[in-house]
Write a protein that holds these residues in place. Structure first.
Motif, short mmCIF file in Angstrom:
data_model
loop_
_atom_site.label_atom_id
_atom_site.label_comp_id
_atom_site.label_asym_id
_atom_site.label_seq_id
_atom_site.Cartn_x
_atom_site.Cartn_y
_atom_site.Cartn_z
N HIS A 54 5.95 0.26 -10.27
CA HIS A 54 5.31 0.05 -8.97
C HIS A 54 5.13 -1.44 -8.68
O HIS A 54 5.49 -1.93 -7.60
N LEU A 106 -5.89 1.95 -8.47
CA LEU A 106 -4.72 2.76 -8.20
C LEU A 106 -4.98 4.23 -8.45
O LEU A 106 -5.81 4.59 -9.31
N LEU A 163 0.81 -1.21 0.00
CA LEU A 163 0.00 0.00 0.00
C LEU A 163 0.85 1.27 0.00
O LEU A 163 0.31 2.38 -0.05
N ALA A 164 2.17 1.10 0.05
CA ALA A 164 3.05 2.27 0.10
C ALA A 164 3.06 3.01 -1.24
O ALA A 164 3.05 2.39 -2.31
N GLU A 165 3.10 4.32 -1.16
CA GLU A 165 3.21 5.14 -2.36
C GLU A 165 4.64 5.08 -2.89
O GLU A 165 5.60 5.12 -2.12
N GLN A 166 4.78 4.97 -4.19
CA GLN A 166 6.09 4.97 -4.84
C GLN A 166 6.11 6.07 -5.89
O GLN A 166 5.06 6.48 -6.40
N ARG A 188 3.55 9.79 -8.72
CA ARG A 188 3.36 9.09 -7.45
C ARG A 188 2.21 8.09 -7.61
O ARG A 188 1.09 8.48 -7.91
N THR A 189 2.53 6.83 -7.42
CA THR A 189 1.56 5.75 -7.64
C THR A 189 1.30 5.01 -6.34
O THR A 189 2.23 4.73 -5.59
N LYS A 190 0.04 4.70 -6.10
CA LYS A 190 -0.29 3.88 -4.92
C LYS A 190 -1.54 3.05 -5.19
O LYS A 190 -2.43 3.46 -5.95
N ASN A 205 7.03 -3.76 -5.60
CA ASN A 205 6.29 -4.32 -4.46
C ASN A 205 5.98 -5.81 -4.63
O ASN A 205 5.33 -6.41 -3.77
#
Length: 202
Positions: free
Chosen positions: A77, A129, A41-44, A116-118, A81
């Motif tokens: 992303h 997303l 769930l972390a934003e990258q 910024r993707t999450k 992950n």
């Protein structure tokens, strides 16, 4: 011989989007050698810059380039992950089922930005997303996109359990995502009714 090589390269660039595949390879190797992100769930973020081939007749980034850049950012992303490799091992495919982008301010030539993707949530069929284009000049969110990534031949929950080795509770959907999912559902029902599929399934 040189003319043959140049001719072959010209034919290749005219027939195939070579830059797309080169960029894909660059993103793959970049993500491969970066540290793993264990929180799904972390934003990258991934950096970008508006280059000449991104421009339209107005001198700013072409609308379609935003979607293309989002493709690469999502791939980056998923690589970091673990969702991409997990889906491959489970025989699943992830394909875009819907996307909506809102443009707030154009990105100018040579303007640096980050995407910024999450993952904001999932259901039994898809991941959802959010992706933001953030200008590095002043931190302004120039565009924001919502994406539904359909999972074929598997389920998001199975992929997450494969990565995390345990069940992860899906976060509550934000209000804008709930409205967007309702829009997708309504649009799908309208198109099915228009094509007569609703009557056939009764």
């Amino acid at each position: 011989m040189l003319l043959l090589v140049l001719g072959a390269l010209l034919l290749l660039f005219c027939s195939v989007d070579v830059w797309y595949f080169l960029r894909g390879a660059q993103v793959f190797f970049q993500a491969w050698f970066q540290p793993r992100i264990w929180d799904i769930l972390a934003e990258q973020s991934i950096d970008g810059m508006v280059l000449p081939h991104d421009l339209d007749y107005m001198g700013h980034m072409n609308n379609s380039r935003y979607l293309r850049e989002c493709d690469f950012a999502r791939f980056h992303h998923y690589m970091r992950n673990g969702l991409f490799m997990a889906s491959r091992k489970l025989g699943a495919k992830m394909v875009v089922g819907a996307s909506t982008i809102r443009y707030r301010r154009s990105l100018a030539f040579r303007e640096a930005f980050e995407i910024r993707t999450k993952v904001v949530g999932w259901d039994e069929k898809a991941f959802y997303l959010e992706q933001r284009f953030v200008s590095k000049t002043d931190g302004f969110v120039s565009a924001v996109m919502l994406c539904r990534q359909n999972v074929v031949r598997c389920s998001p929950e199975s992929i997450i359990e494969f990565v995390c080795k345990r069940k992860i509770e899906c976060p509550e959907f934000p209000e804008d995502l709930k409205h967007w999912i309702s829009f997708i559902s309504a649009s799908s029902q309208a198109l099915r009714a228009e094509s007569g599929l609703e009557e056939k399934n009764k």
